[in-house]
Design an enzyme around this catalytic site. Sequence first.
Site, PDB file in Angstrom:
ATOM      1  N   THR A  99       0.863  -1.181   0.000  1.00 44.42           N
ATOM      2  CA  THR A  99       0.000   0.000   0.000  1.00 44.42           C
ATOM      3  C   THR A  99       0.901   1.232   0.000  1.00 44.42           C
ATOM      4  OG1 THR A  99      -1.665  -1.206   1.272  1.00 44.42           O
ATOM      5  CG2 THR A  99      -1.861   1.201   1.206  1.00 44.42           C
ATOM      6  N   LYS A 174      -7.524   1.787  -2.954  1.00 43.12           N
ATOM      7  CA  LYS A 174      -7.090   1.319  -1.625  1.00 43.12           C
ATOM      8  C   LYS A 174      -7.169   2.459  -0.600  1.00 43.12           C
ATOM      9  CE  LYS A 174      -4.941  -1.257   1.494  1.00 43.12           C
ATOM     10  NZ  LYS A 174      -5.215  -2.582   2.001  1.00 43.12           N
ATOM     11  N   LYS A 242       0.037   4.598   8.674  1.00 37.20           N
ATOM     12  CA  LYS A 242       0.789   4.907   7.438  1.00 37.20           C
ATOM     13  C   LYS A 242      -0.190   5.137   6.271  1.00 37.20           C
ATOM     14  CE  LYS A 242       1.875   1.365   5.029  1.00 37.20           C
ATOM     15  NZ  LYS A 242       1.656   0.879   3.693  1.00 37.20           N
TER      16      LYS A 242
HETATM   17  P1  NAP Z   1       5.716  -6.669   7.173  1.00 39.12           P
HETATM   18  O1  NAP Z   1       5.345  -7.975   7.738  1.00 39.12           O
HETATM   19  O2  NAP Z   1       6.256  -5.617   8.081  1.00 39.12           O
HETATM   20  O3  NAP Z   1       6.792  -6.936   5.996  1.00 39.12           O
HETATM   21  C1  NAP Z   1       7.407  -5.877   5.314  1.00 39.12           C
HETATM   22  C2  NAP Z   1       8.303  -6.423   4.228  1.00 39.12           C
HETATM   23  O4  NAP Z   1       8.888  -5.321   3.513  1.00 39.12           O
HETATM   24  C3  NAP Z   1       9.468  -7.263   4.761  1.00 39.12           C
HETATM   25  O5  NAP Z   1       9.725  -8.313   3.874  1.00 39.12           O
HETATM   26  C4  NAP Z   1      10.618  -6.251   4.759  1.00 39.12           C
HETATM   27  O6  NAP Z   1      11.893  -6.840   4.687  1.00 39.12           O
HETATM   28  C5  NAP Z   1      10.311  -5.512   3.482  1.00 39.12           C
HETATM   29  N1  NAP Z   1      10.965  -4.202   3.425  1.00 39.12           N
HETATM   30  C6  NAP Z   1      10.717  -3.118   4.188  1.00 39.12           C
HETATM   31  N2  NAP Z   1      11.525  -2.098   3.824  1.00 39.12           N
HETATM   32  C7  NAP Z   1      12.278  -2.547   2.799  1.00 39.12           C
HETATM   33  C8  NAP Z   1      13.291  -1.954   1.986  1.00 39.12           C
HETATM   34  N3  NAP Z   1      13.667  -0.674   2.163  1.00 39.12           N
HETATM   35  N4  NAP Z   1      13.861  -2.710   1.030  1.00 39.12           N
HETATM   36  C9  NAP Z   1      13.484  -3.996   0.840  1.00 39.12           C
HETATM   37  N5  NAP Z   1      12.538  -4.606   1.572  1.00 39.12           N
HETATM   38  C10 NAP Z   1      11.939  -3.888   2.544  1.00 39.12           C
HETATM   39  O7  NAP Z   1       4.501  -5.965   6.400  1.00 39.12           O
HETATM   40  P2  NAP Z   1       3.205  -6.668   5.745  1.00 39.12           P
HETATM   41  O8  NAP Z   1       2.147  -6.789   6.775  1.00 39.12           O
HETATM   42  O9  NAP Z   1       3.624  -7.871   4.962  1.00 39.12           O
HETATM   43  O10 NAP Z   1       2.730  -5.488   4.761  1.00 39.12           O
HETATM   44  C11 NAP Z   1       3.377  -5.271   3.505  1.00 39.12           C
HETATM   45  C12 NAP Z   1       2.541  -4.274   2.703  1.00 39.12           C
HETATM   46  O11 NAP Z   1       1.217  -4.792   2.506  1.00 39.12           O
HETATM   47  C13 NAP Z   1       2.381  -2.899   3.379  1.00 39.12           C
HETATM   48  O12 NAP Z   1       2.404  -1.880   2.424  1.00 39.12           O
HETATM   49  C14 NAP Z   1       1.001  -3.005   4.022  1.00 39.12           C
HETATM   50  O13 NAP Z   1       0.397  -1.734   4.192  1.00 39.12           O
HETATM   51  C15 NAP Z   1       0.252  -3.861   2.996  1.00 39.12           C
HETATM   52  N6  NAP Z   1      -0.890  -4.609   3.557  1.00 39.12           N
HETATM   53  C16 NAP Z   1      -0.761  -5.275   4.748  1.00 39.12           C
HETATM   54  C17 NAP Z   1      -1.867  -5.952   5.256  1.00 39.12           C
HETATM   55  C18 NAP Z   1      -1.784  -6.697   6.576  1.00 39.12           C
HETATM   56  O14 NAP Z   1      -2.842  -7.107   7.097  1.00 39.12           O
HETATM   57  N7  NAP Z   1      -0.616  -6.938   7.133  1.00 39.12           N
HETATM   58  C19 NAP Z   1      -3.081  -5.954   4.553  1.00 39.12           C
HETATM   59  C20 NAP Z   1      -3.166  -5.296   3.332  1.00 39.12           C
HETATM   60  C21 NAP Z   1      -2.054  -4.620   2.841  1.00 39.12           C
HETATM   61  P3  NAP Z   1      12.645  -7.354   6.052  1.00 39.12           P
HETATM   62  O15 NAP Z   1      12.153  -8.730   6.290  1.00 39.12           O
HETATM   63  O16 NAP Z   1      14.081  -7.298   5.708  1.00 39.12           O
HETATM   64  O17 NAP Z   1      12.262  -6.387   7.150  1.00 39.12           O
END
Ligand code: NAP
Length: 299
Positions: A99, A174, A242
């Site tokens: 997102t 979104k 965010k």
């Molecule tokens: P998360 O568990 O915190 O995972 C974040 C991922 O991004 C990790 O693999 C992290 O790598 C990687 N990352 C962060 N900064 C980076 C960078 N500078 N370079 C390369 N990789 C980087 O987050 P998530 O829940 O999977 O969410 C991911 C996205 O989906 C977000 O935009 C969120 O808003 C969206 N989303 C989430 C949900 C939910 O329920 N969680 C639902 C809908 C949408 P590391 O492992 O090295 O930290």
Amino acid sequence: MSDNKLTQTIVYGLGAMGRPMARNLHKNGLLIGVKNRTEGKAKSISSELGLKIFDNDQAMFQAADSVLTCVSADRDLLDVIDRLVNLLPAGAVVIDSSTVSPKTARKVAKDLKAKGIGFLDAPVSGGVEGAKKGTLSIMIGGERSDYKRASDIFAAIGSQITHMGKVGQGQATKAVNQVMVAGVAQAVCTTLAFAENCNLDLKKTIEVLGAGAAGNWFLDNRGQTMIKDEFNVGFKLQLLLKDLKICQEALQDMDTQVPLVNDCIKDYAELVKRGYGDEDISALIRLRRELFEKEDNDA
Ligand code: NAP
């Protein structure tokens, strides 16, 4: 080439959402590799799924026709794209499920296009539960031809798949979704704190309200957990904060402000400040309960 289905995919970003999406792509025979900033996570998923080991990133990305990115925020996506522009072959398509703002999506599309690489902004809704079940709702912006090529990828991770229009329109959808999610959470958290202070049987209250005009997904899926002070399920409130800042920026570009968005940002920023950033968005009830607290000397 433009009619060819995308079948050789790499997932970049193996967080809470990326991991289950990678598993579902693998189940459907579409995954050739995974990549993550913290390399241990990529190694562990690679060995769990028995993926081929490539000599290096260059070899892996050159073998791909698509990359599904899922990283935290705008700056992170821009960093990842900086790397991908030099690794992917022309004709490949990047599908971003993070997102981020519509503006960032448009910039990424332009940078990739200069190298002959396509781009779809494809944010998702449905949370970690939806990602695990492969039932995400996916809102997509970008060229229709790229969208058609990516149809098997979308079918592997989602159940509601909608092409919203040109690039950036997926992220705009979104943003609208997140304002609605935040508004519903405000309503449910506030009213359940009210119900607690009416000394109602909360289990019965949730059941009876859920079956009537006030019924909604958040009440059905988070009502029973929040009244037990369980906030470890679902969607981390720091991620909603965010997303709401993205919505606020988009509204500012329209020269307007929406009180609901500003109020939710204030509430969730306060919860993050108190150390609750990793809790589910239903933890908002913590603040709403405070509305009913009386000073000791009132008694
Ligand atoms: P998360 O568990 O915190 O995972 C974040 C991922 O991004 C990790 O693999 C992290 O790598 C990687 N990352 C962060 N900064 C980076 C960078 N500078 N370079 C390369 N990789 C980087 O987050 P998530 O829940 O999977 O969410 C991911 C996205 O989906 C977000 O935009 C969120 O808003 C969206 N989303 C989430 C949900 C939910 O329920 N969680 C639902 C809908 C949408 P590391 O492992 O090295 O930290």
